[in-house]
Write a protein that holds these residues in place. Structure first.
Motif, mmCIF file in Angstrom:
data_model
loop_
_atom_site.group_PDB
_atom_site.id
_atom_site.type_symbol
_atom_site.label_atom_id
_atom_site.label_comp_id
_atom_site.label_asym_id
_atom_site.label_seq_id
_atom_site.Cartn_x
_atom_site.Cartn_y
_atom_site.Cartn_z
ATOM 1 N N LYS A 6 -7.128 -49.996 14.449
ATOM 2 C CA LYS A 6 -5.989 -50.686 13.848
ATOM 3 C C LYS A 6 -4.675 -50.059 14.297
ATOM 4 C CE LYS A 6 -4.350 -52.396 9.418
ATOM 5 N NZ LYS A 6 -4.610 -52.496 7.990
ATOM 6 N N MET A 10 -1.780 -51.878 16.605
ATOM 7 C CA MET A 10 -0.409 -51.985 16.112
ATOM 8 C C MET A 10 0.560 -51.325 17.088
ATOM 9 S SD MET A 10 -0.259 -53.858 13.530
ATOM 10 C CE MET A 10 1.404 -53.556 12.992
ATOM 11 N N TRP A 13 1.017 -53.705 19.903
ATOM 12 C CA TRP A 13 1.820 -54.848 19.456
ATOM 13 C C TRP A 13 3.293 -54.474 19.391
ATOM 14 C CZ3 TRP A 13 1.810 -59.799 19.297
ATOM 15 C CH2 TRP A 13 2.638 -60.487 18.436
ATOM 16 N N LYS A 14 3.603 -53.307 18.842
ATOM 17 C CA LYS A 14 5.001 -52.868 18.743
ATOM 18 C C LYS A 14 5.609 -52.648 20.126
ATOM 19 C CE LYS A 14 4.726 -50.838 14.173
ATOM 20 N NZ LYS A 14 4.774 -49.622 13.366
ATOM 21 N N SER A 45 9.025 -62.027 14.315
ATOM 22 C CA SER A 45 8.219 -62.136 13.109
ATOM 23 C C SER A 45 7.381 -60.876 12.907
ATOM 24 C CB SER A 45 7.294 -63.346 13.216
ATOM 25 O OG SER A 45 6.402 -63.380 12.138
ATOM 26 N N LYS A 46 7.160 -60.518 11.645
ATOM 27 C CA LYS A 46 6.333 -59.349 11.343
ATOM 28 C C LYS A 46 4.861 -59.627 11.608
ATOM 29 C CE LYS A 46 9.419 -57.361 7.967
ATOM 30 N NZ LYS A 46 9.608 -56.904 6.602
ATOM 31 N N ARG A 47 4.473 -60.879 11.501
ATOM 32 C CA ARG A 47 3.090 -61.270 11.759
ATOM 33 C C ARG A 47 3.011 -62.028 13.082
ATOM 34 N NH1 ARG A 47 0.372 -63.381 6.214
ATOM 35 N NH2 ARG A 47 0.605 -61.444 5.059
ATOM 36 N N PRO A 48 1.854 -61.997 13.725
ATOM 37 C CA PRO A 48 1.703 -62.762 14.967
ATOM 38 C C PRO A 48 1.883 -64.266 14.713
ATOM 39 C CG PRO A 48 -0.093 -61.216 14.701
ATOM 40 C CD PRO A 48 0.671 -61.207 13.417
ATOM 41 N N VAL A 49 2.586 -64.911 15.600
ATOM 42 C CA VAL A 49 2.859 -66.336 15.487
ATOM 43 C C VAL A 49 2.400 -67.006 16.773
ATOM 44 C CG1 VAL A 49 4.674 -68.072 15.274
ATOM 45 C CG2 VAL A 49 4.843 -65.956 13.995
#
Length: 70
Positions: A6, A10, A13-14, A45-49
């Motif tokens: 995880k 992350m 992703w960042k 967005s904080k979440r994947p879109v």
């Protein structure tokens, strides 16, 4: 999902978001301001879109993808 995996995901992703935010400003694309705003909201967005680009030939779909992955 274990914590190591995880944290690794992350971190990736960042890093990807930082790379995208620092390089893609869509300056090469003229017009399409509404789509530029949608992309900006999705990228920040904080979440994947997920975005689905649909349109006739010549509607700048490939140009948007090229600008993101520059």
């Amino acid at each position: 999902m274990n914590s190591f995996l995880k944290q690794s995901l992350m971190g990736l992703w960042k890093k990807a978001l930082h790379d995208i935010n620092s390089t893609s400003t869509f300056e090469e694309i003229v017009g399409h301001d509404d789509i530029k705003q949608i992309f900006a909201k999705a990228i920040l967005s904080k979440r994947p879109v997920h975005l689905l680009l649909v349109g006739s030939p010549g509607s700048a779909k490939s140009m948007f993808m090229t600008e993101i992955f520059k």
